[in-house]
Write an enzyme that holds these catalytic residues in place. Structure first.
Site, PDB file in Angstrom:
ATOM      1  N   GLU A 209       0.810  -1.226   0.000  1.00 29.13           N
ATOM      2  CA  GLU A 209       0.000   0.000   0.000  1.00 29.13           C
ATOM      3  C   GLU A 209       0.838   1.267   0.000  1.00 29.13           C
ATOM      4  O   GLU A 209       1.711   1.467   0.863  1.00 29.13           O
ATOM      5  CB  GLU A 209      -0.936   0.018   1.205  1.00 29.13           C
ATOM      6  N   LYS A 225      -8.633  -1.127   0.946  1.00 28.26           N
ATOM      7  CA  LYS A 225      -9.685  -1.531   1.872  1.00 28.26           C
ATOM      8  C   LYS A 225     -10.550  -2.567   1.179  1.00 28.26           C
ATOM      9  O   LYS A 225     -11.062  -2.313   0.082  1.00 28.26           O
ATOM     10  CB  LYS A 225     -10.557  -0.339   2.280  1.00 28.26           C
TER      11      LYS A 225
END
Length: 398
Positions: A209, A225
């Site tokens: 990420e 997410k």
């Protein structure tokens, strides 16, 4: 197992080959440390300003990120620097509680390591023996599920919309931990794979990420997410899940607001929304948000705006950090912070999910997930275990 430095401090062996996450690929195997600054709360002062000033003092000015970079690879000069900011330091920068004490106090809360080039390159490190003991969990599955229910209660009261809750586990080890930490960088999808070491501590990262990236005057963040097993059915479930999409869009909105604090007016945009990508044996949903950086924004401003990352706090960020401090039994340590590379004209910081740390006696890992009104406690416990499993397997050599 360990070596004693000339000052009598119990230290881990240091890697002779630098493998800092996001360091330039052509430079990684030729880097040597030039200077180092570490910050702990007892040092006082503002760590974001301290990091920026230290970098400027060592030939890496980052006081105006919109300014075109000039060449800085001169003979004997710096190439760039590894930058690490813990989740606790990020909470401090956000004016929020820093949470439970870290389980690995040997680690600094902020570290900046400036590197230059070696001629000839340093030799590759020799691998040492390594034995990992049994894992000890910071909370039981029942306690984790209770924390999920507590977040749902807070959402029901209107205190928050989403909170990320994180658990911790540790194990004793014998031998040299650094080759095991380096294995994390080889996990599939580890965009920020690499290691950072210091006296008595080390971090290994397999994060996919992007917390924040800067190049050509444009800022980018890629919040992740939403998680499912990496099967055809898992991909279909993730794309069809209203709960996962709602959780994801909340954080995209939060990241848009974070970048807006740094951006030229009207330049924030969502370039990609809810793209499904693979990390190890999991599908995860990722979006891309970008903005043109405003004039006069420096590294310290950037860190205050984006740390800690919204995908590991929740929304609203300050209220979520209050809940995290109240619920988590063990501090986040090296996890859920920032780790990557900085240089004039280029910043690339990963969010330290899928990350492990070692001190002189134990190895530490963390995992969790975002909790919304639609979260099922047992499913959230299982998701955290699925995220942790590849990291634990890589550390054990499987």
């Amino acid at each position: 197992m360990r070596q004693i430095g000339p000052d009598g401090v119990d230290t881990l062996p240091l890697l002779t080959v630098v493998d800092a996450p996001a360091a330039p690929a052509d430079c990684r195997r030729t880097l040597v440390e030039h200077a180092r600054w570490e910050w702990r709360p007892a040092d006082g002062g503002d760590p974001a300003t301290g990091a920026q000033e230290f970098l400027a003092a060592h030939g890496l000015p980052l006081d105006d990120l919109a300014r075109p970079a000039t060449a800085h690879h001169g003979a004997g000069g710096p190439c760039g620097a590894a930058l690490y900011v813990s989740a606790a330091a990020g909470a401090l920068l956000a004016g929020a509680p820093t949470g439970a004490p870290t389980p690995a106090p040997a680690l600094p809360e902020v570290a900046v390591v400036v590197y230059g080039h070696a001629d000839p390159p340093p030799p590759p490190p020799a691998g040492g023996r390594w034995r990992l003991g049994d894992w000890s969990e910071s909370w039981t599955p029942a306690a984790h599920a209770a924390a999920v229910r507590a977040v749902r209660d807070a959402i029901g009261r209107g205190d928050v919309y989403q909170v990320n809750v994180v658990g911790h586990a540790s194990a004793r080890y014998a031998g040299d931990p650094l080759p095991a930490l380096a294995r994390l960088g080889a996990l599939p999808g580890a965009r920020y794979g690499g290691t950072l070491t210091g006296a008595g501590w080390a971090i290994g990262c397999a994060s996919p990420e992007t917390l924040v990236e800067l190049s050509d005057g444009r800022l980018v963040t890629r919040p992740i997410k939403g998680t499912r097993p990496a099967t055809a059915a898992g991909a279909r479930e993730l794309l069809a899940s209203a709960k996962e999409r709602a959780e994801h869009v909340m954080i995209v909105d939060l990241e848009r607001n974070d970048l807006a604090r740094l951006a030229r007016t009207g330049t924030v945009r969502v370039d990609e929304l809810f793209a499904v990508r693979r990390w190890c044996d999991l599908w995860q949903a990722e979006s891309t948000v970008s903005a043109a950086v405003a004039d006069g924004i420096g590294l310290a401003d950037l860190l205050r705006a984006v740390c800690p990352g919204g995908s590991v706090t929740g929304a609203p960020k300050r209220a979520a950090l209050d809940r995290i401090a109240a619920l988590e039994l063990v501090g986040r340590g090296a996890s859920m912070g920032a780790l990557g590379w900085v240089a004039p004209g280029r910043i690339d910081l990963g969010l330290t999910i899928r990350t492990a740390a070692v001190d002189a006696q134990r190895v530490h890992v963390w995992a969790g997930g975002g909790i919304t009104w639609g979260s099922d406690p047992d499913a959230e416990v299982a998701e955290a275990a699925a995220k942790s499993a590849p990291v634990r397997a890589a550390l054990s050599g499987r």
